[in-house]
Design a protein around this motif. Structure first.
Motif, PDB file in Angstrom:
ATOM      1  N   HIS A  65       1.991   6.648   3.812  1.00 20.33           N
ATOM      2  CA  HIS A  65       0.781   7.300   3.300  1.00 20.33           C
ATOM      3  C   HIS A  65       0.895   7.521   1.782  1.00 20.33           C
ATOM      4  CE1 HIS A  65      -2.805   9.756   3.262  1.00 20.33           C
ATOM      5  NE2 HIS A  65      -2.136  10.703   2.641  1.00 20.33           N
ATOM      6  N   ALA A  66       2.065   7.931   1.315  1.00 19.51           N
ATOM      7  CA  ALA A  66       2.284   8.187  -0.116  1.00 19.51           C
ATOM      8  C   ALA A  66       2.215   6.912  -0.944  1.00 19.51           C
ATOM      9  CB  ALA A  66       3.630   8.882  -0.337  1.00 19.51           C
ATOM     10  N   THR A  67       2.504   5.773  -0.327  1.00 19.99           N
ATOM     11  CA  THR A  67       2.497   4.493  -1.061  1.00 19.99           C
ATOM     12  C   THR A  67       1.317   3.619  -0.661  1.00 19.99           C
ATOM     13  OG1 THR A  67       3.989   3.512   0.580  1.00 19.99           O
ATOM     14  CG2 THR A  67       5.002   4.486  -1.395  1.00 19.99           C
ATOM     15  N   GLU A  68       0.329   4.221  -0.056  1.00 22.78           N
ATOM     16  CA  GLU A  68      -0.849   3.480   0.420  1.00 22.78           C
ATOM     17  C   GLU A  68      -1.441   2.630  -0.709  1.00 22.78           C
ATOM     18  OE1 GLU A  68      -5.051   4.542   2.606  1.00 22.78           O
ATOM     19  OE2 GLU A  68      -3.383   5.957   2.710  1.00 22.78           O
ATOM     20  N   GLY A  69      -1.777   1.394  -0.366  1.00 23.93           N
ATOM     21  CA  GLY A  69      -2.335   0.471  -1.348  1.00 23.93           C
ATOM     22  C   GLY A  69      -1.286  -0.403  -2.018  1.00 23.93           C
ATOM     23  N   ARG A  71       2.213  -2.936  -1.754  1.00 26.83           N
ATOM     24  CA  ARG A  71       2.713  -3.937  -0.809  1.00 26.83           C
ATOM     25  C   ARG A  71       3.747  -3.367   0.155  1.00 26.83           C
ATOM     26  NH1 ARG A  71       4.154  -9.405  -3.832  1.00 26.83           N
ATOM     27  NH2 ARG A  71       5.628  -7.966  -4.766  1.00 26.83           N
ATOM     28  N   ILE A  72       4.563  -2.432  -0.314  1.00 25.92           N
ATOM     29  CA  ILE A  72       5.597  -1.875   0.566  1.00 25.92           C
ATOM     30  C   ILE A  72       4.961  -1.166   1.757  1.00 25.92           C
ATOM     31  CG2 ILE A  72       5.894   0.305  -0.696  1.00 25.92           C
ATOM     32  CD1 ILE A  72       8.918   0.086   0.010  1.00 25.92           C
ATOM     33  N   ALA A  73       3.861  -0.466   1.547  1.00 26.29           N
ATOM     34  CA  ALA A  73       3.200   0.235   2.650  1.00 26.29           C
ATOM     35  C   ALA A  73       2.668  -0.764   3.670  1.00 26.29           C
ATOM     36  CB  ALA A  73       2.066   1.110   2.117  1.00 26.29           C
ATOM     37  N   GLU A  74       2.126  -1.856   3.193  1.00 28.86           N
ATOM     38  CA  GLU A  74       1.614  -2.887   4.104  1.00 28.86           C
ATOM     39  C   GLU A  74       2.761  -3.514   4.896  1.00 28.86           C
ATOM     40  OE1 GLU A  74      -0.892  -7.068   4.025  1.00 28.86           O
ATOM     41  OE2 GLU A  74      -0.746  -5.873   2.197  1.00 28.86           O
ATOM     42  N   ALA A  75       3.844  -3.856   4.209  1.00 28.02           N
ATOM     43  CA  ALA A  75       5.006  -4.456   4.882  1.00 28.02           C
ATOM     44  C   ALA A  75       5.579  -3.494   5.917  1.00 28.02           C
ATOM     45  CB  ALA A  75       6.070  -4.828   3.856  1.00 28.02           C
ATOM     46  N   MET A  76       5.662  -2.222   5.567  1.00 25.34           N
ATOM     47  CA  MET A  76       6.219  -1.243   6.497  1.00 25.34           C
ATOM     48  C   MET A  76       5.327  -1.055   7.719  1.00 25.34           C
ATOM     49  SD  MET A  76       7.890   1.526   3.884  1.00 25.34           S
ATOM     50  CE  MET A  76       8.502   2.637   5.153  1.00 25.34           C
ATOM     51  N   GLY A  77       4.046  -1.338   7.575  1.00 30.48           N
ATOM     52  CA  GLY A  77       3.147  -1.306   8.721  1.00 30.48           C
ATOM     53  C   GLY A  77       3.540  -2.355   9.745  1.00 30.48           C
ATOM     54  N   PHE A  78       3.925  -3.532   9.277  1.00 29.64           N
ATOM     55  CA  PHE A  78       4.360  -4.602  10.171  1.00 29.64           C
ATOM     56  C   PHE A  78       5.743  -4.314  10.749  1.00 29.64           C
ATOM     57  CE2 PHE A  78       1.572  -7.009   7.138  1.00 29.64           C
ATOM     58  CZ  PHE A  78       0.521  -7.194   8.033  1.00 29.64           C
ATOM     59  N   GLU A  79       6.601  -3.728   9.958  1.00 27.05           N
ATOM     60  CA  GLU A  79       7.984  -3.470  10.366  1.00 27.05           C
ATOM     61  C   GLU A  79       8.111  -2.249  11.278  1.00 27.05           C
ATOM     62  OE1 GLU A  79       9.585  -4.981   6.022  1.00 27.05           O
ATOM     63  OE2 GLU A  79       9.632  -2.837   6.532  1.00 27.05           O
ATOM     64  N   TRP A 130      12.990   8.784  -0.560  1.00 33.24           N
ATOM     65  CA  TRP A 130      11.745   9.457  -0.934  1.00 33.24           C
ATOM     66  C   TRP A 130      11.664  10.824  -0.242  1.00 33.24           C
ATOM     67  CZ3 TRP A 130       7.854  11.041   2.341  1.00 33.24           C
ATOM     68  CH2 TRP A 130       6.698  11.513   1.731  1.00 33.24           C
ATOM     69  N   ALA A 131      12.037  10.864   1.048  1.00 32.88           N
ATOM     70  CA  ALA A 131      11.968  12.113   1.813  1.00 32.88           C
ATOM     71  C   ALA A 131      12.880  13.183   1.235  1.00 32.88           C
ATOM     72  CB  ALA A 131      12.325  11.849   3.275  1.00 32.88           C
ATOM     73  N   MET A 132      14.040  12.773   0.731  1.00 36.84           N
ATOM     74  CA  MET A 132      14.930  13.752   0.125  1.00 36.84           C
ATOM     75  C   MET A 132      14.310  14.295  -1.167  1.00 36.84           C
ATOM     76  SD  MET A 132      18.950  13.618  -0.865  1.00 36.84           S
ATOM     77  CE  MET A 132      18.786  12.864  -2.460  1.00 36.84           C
ATOM     78  N   LYS A 133      13.725  13.410  -1.973  1.00 35.84           N
ATOM     79  CA  LYS A 133      13.074  13.864  -3.206  1.00 35.84           C
ATOM     80  C   LYS A 133      11.879  14.760  -2.905  1.00 35.84           C
ATOM     81  CE  LYS A 133      14.573   9.876  -5.817  1.00 35.84           C
ATOM     82  NZ  LYS A 133      14.180   8.557  -6.318  1.00 35.84           N
ATOM     83  N   ALA A 134      11.206  14.497  -1.775  1.00 32.95           N
ATOM     84  CA  ALA A 134      10.056  15.313  -1.362  1.00 32.95           C
ATOM     85  C   ALA A 134      10.496  16.563  -0.605  1.00 32.95           C
ATOM     86  CB  ALA A 134       9.115  14.475  -0.487  1.00 32.95           C
ATOM     87  N   ARG A 135      11.801  16.742  -0.470  1.00 34.17           N
ATOM     88  CA  ARG A 135      12.411  17.898   0.190  1.00 34.17           C
ATOM     89  C   ARG A 135      12.049  18.010   1.670  1.00 34.17           C
ATOM     90  NH1 ARG A 135      12.513  22.538  -4.462  1.00 34.17           N
ATOM     91  NH2 ARG A 135      13.539  21.246  -5.996  1.00 34.17           N
TER      92      ARG A 135
END
Length: 155
Positions: A65-69, A71-79, A130-135
């Motif tokens: 959701h944070a990276t929506e739009g 390419r990584i978000a799209e790839a992670m949708g498939f993975e 990312w989750a660690m940085k977002a606490r």
């Protein structure tokens, strides 16, 4: 929904909590200057908004959701189907090197190429960082991956 506000209070700073527009609490902060109060405020709000039990699935979806739009978000949708079937219900900090090796073996058994497995585990690692940085989590576990498969060069 709760809303948090940083306010000046009694010569210092406080965090006020509001629900439906009404203040329900106010807590004096230890900070003595505005920058320090901002950091303390951010830490308190992050802790208040942290779910009690965070799973890899939570982290994966929040990162997407944070990276929506991108390419990584799209790839992670498939993975997601493969990665979350194995790691999804686990708490991120409980992932071990052995879990990563089992995932690699399972994917190889399904005749998935090493490059795909390498990418999937890399995206898992990225989401956990990312989750660690977002606490959302305290520590990032070691995500063991295959050696980066060299790309074939067409001749």
């Amino acid at each position: 929904m709760r809303v948090y506000k940083l306010q000046k209070f009694r010569g210092g700073f406080a965090i006020a909590t509001y629900e439906a527009g009404q203040r329900i609490s106010r807590r004096q902060l230890l900070a003595t200057d505005h920058a320090e109060a901002g950091r303390e405020f951010d830490r308190i709000v992050a802790e208040a908004n942290r779910p009690e039990r965070v799973t890899v699935r939570d982290v994966w979806e929040r990162f997407r959701h944070a990276t929506e739009g991108r390419r990584i978000a799209e790839a992670m949708g498939f993975e997601a189907r493969a990665v979350l079937a194995h790691f999804g219900d686990m708490e991120p900090e409980s992932i071990t090197v052995d879990d990563c090796r089992k995932y690699t073996a399972k994917r190889r058994g399904a005749e998935i190429q090493d490059g795909t497995i390498w990418t999937e585990l890399g995206h898992l690692r990225t989401a956990l960082n990312w989750a660690m940085k977002a606490r959302l989590i305290e520590n990032v576990p070691q995500i063991e991956r295959l050696r980066n498969p060299s790309r074939k060069i067409a001749t």
